[in-house]
Enzyme design. Structure first.
Site, PDB file in Angstrom:
ATOM      1  N   GLU A 115       0.820  -1.209   0.000  1.00  0.00           N
ATOM      2  CA  GLU A 115       0.000   0.000   0.000  1.00  0.00           C
ATOM      3  C   GLU A 115       0.857   1.263   0.000  1.00  0.00           C
ATOM      4  O   GLU A 115       0.535   2.247  -0.668  1.00  0.00           O
ATOM      5  CB  GLU A 115      -0.964   0.008   1.191  1.00  0.00           C
ATOM      6  N   LEU A 156      11.559   4.798  -7.260  1.00  0.00           N
ATOM      7  CA  LEU A 156      10.114   4.746  -6.994  1.00  0.00           C
ATOM      8  C   LEU A 156       9.529   6.123  -6.680  1.00  0.00           C
ATOM      9  O   LEU A 156       8.314   6.313  -6.775  1.00  0.00           O
ATOM     10  CB  LEU A 156       9.822   3.784  -5.834  1.00  0.00           C
ATOM     11  N   TYR A 208      -6.369   6.727   3.859  1.00  0.00           N
ATOM     12  CA  TYR A 208      -6.521   5.632   2.898  1.00  0.00           C
ATOM     13  C   TYR A 208      -5.746   4.385   3.318  1.00  0.00           C
ATOM     14  O   TYR A 208      -6.310   3.283   3.405  1.00  0.00           O
ATOM     15  CB  TYR A 208      -6.078   6.026   1.478  1.00  0.00           C
ATOM     16  N   ASP A 215      -9.162   5.618  -1.981  1.00  0.00           N
ATOM     17  CA  ASP A 215      -8.057   6.093  -2.807  1.00  0.00           C
ATOM     18  C   ASP A 215      -8.661   6.817  -4.009  1.00  0.00           C
ATOM     19  O   ASP A 215      -9.862   7.084  -4.040  1.00  0.00           O
ATOM     20  CB  ASP A 215      -7.174   4.912  -3.231  1.00  0.00           C
ATOM     21  N   GLU A 246     -11.257  -3.851  -1.897  1.00  0.00           N
ATOM     22  CA  GLU A 246     -10.315  -4.123  -2.971  1.00  0.00           C
ATOM     23  C   GLU A 246     -11.038  -4.219  -4.313  1.00  0.00           C
ATOM     24  O   GLU A 246     -10.497  -3.837  -5.351  1.00  0.00           O
ATOM     25  CB  GLU A 246      -9.538  -5.418  -2.683  1.00  0.00           C
ATOM     26  N   CYS A 272     -19.770  -2.850 -16.389  1.00  0.00           N
ATOM     27  CA  CYS A 272     -19.753  -2.656 -14.940  1.00  0.00           C
ATOM     28  C   CYS A 272     -20.704  -3.609 -14.206  1.00  0.00           C
ATOM     29  O   CYS A 272     -21.885  -3.691 -14.539  1.00  0.00           O
ATOM     30  CB  CYS A 272     -20.129  -1.218 -14.599  1.00  0.00           C
ATOM     31  N   CYS A 331     -26.052   2.156  -9.915  1.00  0.00           N
ATOM     32  CA  CYS A 331     -25.294   3.400 -10.091  1.00  0.00           C
ATOM     33  C   CYS A 331     -26.176   4.578 -10.474  1.00  0.00           C
ATOM     34  O   CYS A 331     -26.950   4.496 -11.429  1.00  0.00           O
ATOM     35  CB  CYS A 331     -24.203   3.199 -11.146  1.00  0.00           C
TER      36      CYS A 331
END
Length: 358
Positions: free
Chosen positions: A42, A85, A125, A143, A187, A207, A213
């Site tokens: 993470e 990174l 987060y 996130d 996730e 989706c 939605c």
DNA sequence: AAAACGTGGAA
DNA sequence: TTTCCAAGTTT
């Protein structure tokens, strides 16, 4: 006053988690998901693409398989392990967080979002992600993906990058999180944002939760709200290539500055209109060099760091090195100009310097 | 709350 | 080329 969505939260999470189990990517940190591997992944993924992180993850957790091993590592070792990174504060924070786990919890990773939030470099987060993915705590992990997906799903016109925007999303999202599958739900939301509900194309036809939605029958691209970004600034930078046999002179960036701890060729950014010669004379003079003679350009490269676009020109310089060493001055083998001990900009320069151009 | 912090790749 | 984006946090 329950909305249709919250009444059918069960159906939504079933559809979402079902899709996740059949469609998720095979990523290194998803195999053998331990708390430590989750924490490392993470942090590594903060503002960093999966494509960048994936090839680096296993090597890192092999070198540092638990908080104890990272807690014991030197600055040089952790910087080399993180080189390339970006956002290098992350690795210092991760090491410091590992140290506090060793001191306070015998090397165990805290199990709740509240406790995780106390660790350096672990914010709203990341604490939510570790708590839910590794320990199953039913908390939100918002996130960029989740902020966007939730904005569209719930029809919330807020900027998820602000604290206020996140809070309003969190308050509507938390009731939807299944208590018995919080990790998979969170996730899955992330994965949905990465694979289907993308920034520039919502792809509602693919989706799994389009039936729930708000945005599908309107304009998904209307969400989320985003603020303008800061304009980038062009700067020129000059550096000195001062060879000394098979070595080359460098400086080590001091603590407190950006890229602290990495080495680079001596130099600095130019003020508008300033000449390369004057700047390099000054830089090398203050490092203790004498008889400084600035020669031709031996390398040019372009580099971007945060909102600066940097045009780097490297000049060959002849100079008499200082007798006494000290301060930030260092001397390394030329071949190390492409190693993890130098900045990414320096490695780019080295590609020109040590070999061809263009 | 806006700005700083790295880097590489896609649009 | 320029802009935008990527599993954000800190000050």
């Amino acid at each position: 006053m329950e909305s249709p969505l919250s009444r059918d939260a069960r159906g939504l999470s079933k559809a979402l988690v079902g899709w996740f189990h059949s469609s998720k990517r095979d990523l290194p940190w998803r195999r053998n998901r331990t708390p430590w591997r989750t924490w490392v992944s993470e942090v590594m993924l903060q503002q960093t693409t999966v494509d960048t992180v994936a090839p680096r993850f296993e090597a890192f957790v092999t070198q540092f398989p638990d908080p104890h091993s990272l807690a014991a590592a030197s600055d040089d070792a952790i910087l080399a392990a993180w080189a390339g990174l970006g956002y290098y504060r992350r690795i210092r924070s991760l090491r410091d967080g590992a140290r506090s786990c060793v001191e306070a919890f015998g090397g165990e990773v805290p199990r709740t979002q509240a406790a995780l939030m106390k660790l350096p470099g672990v914010g709203p987060y990341t604490s939510g992600a570790i708590a839910s993915l590794a320990f199953g705590e039913p908390v939100a992990a918002i996130d960029g993906n989740v902020g966007r997906v939730a904005s569209r799903l719930l029809g919330i016109r807020v900027d998820p990058s602000t604290a206020k925007g996140r809070k309003s999303i969190e308050s509507e999202l938390i009731p939807l999180i299944p208590k018995d599958a919080a990790g998979a739900f969170n996730e899955a939301l992330i994965e949905l944002g990465a694979l289907v509900c993308k920034p520039s194309f919502a792809d509602c036809g693919r989706c799994p939760i389009r039936d729930w939605c708000v945005a599908t029958d309107g304009d998904p691209m209307h969400y989320p709200l985003k603020r303008a970004r800061k304009a980038s600034v062009a700067v020129r930078c000059v550096r000195a290539f001062v060879p000394d046999g098979c070595h080359v002179w460098t400086t080590r960036i001091p603590d407190g500055q950006r890229l602290a701890g990495f080495q680079e060729l001596p130099g600095r950014w130019l003020a508008p209109g300033e000449s390369a010669d004057t700047a390099l004379q000054g830089v090398l003079g203050s490092l203790g060099f004498s008889e400084v003679s600035v020669g031709d350009t031996v390398a040019n490269c372009h580099h971007v760091i945060t909102h600066h676009r940097i045009e780097v020109s490297v000049h060959r310089v002849e100079a008499r090195p200082p007798q006494v060493s000290g301060g930030s001055l260092a001397r390394i083998e030329r071949s190390l100009l492409s190693s993890a001990s130098v900045t990414t900009e320096t490695r780019k320069v080295a590609r020109y310097l040590l070999k061809d151009r263009r």
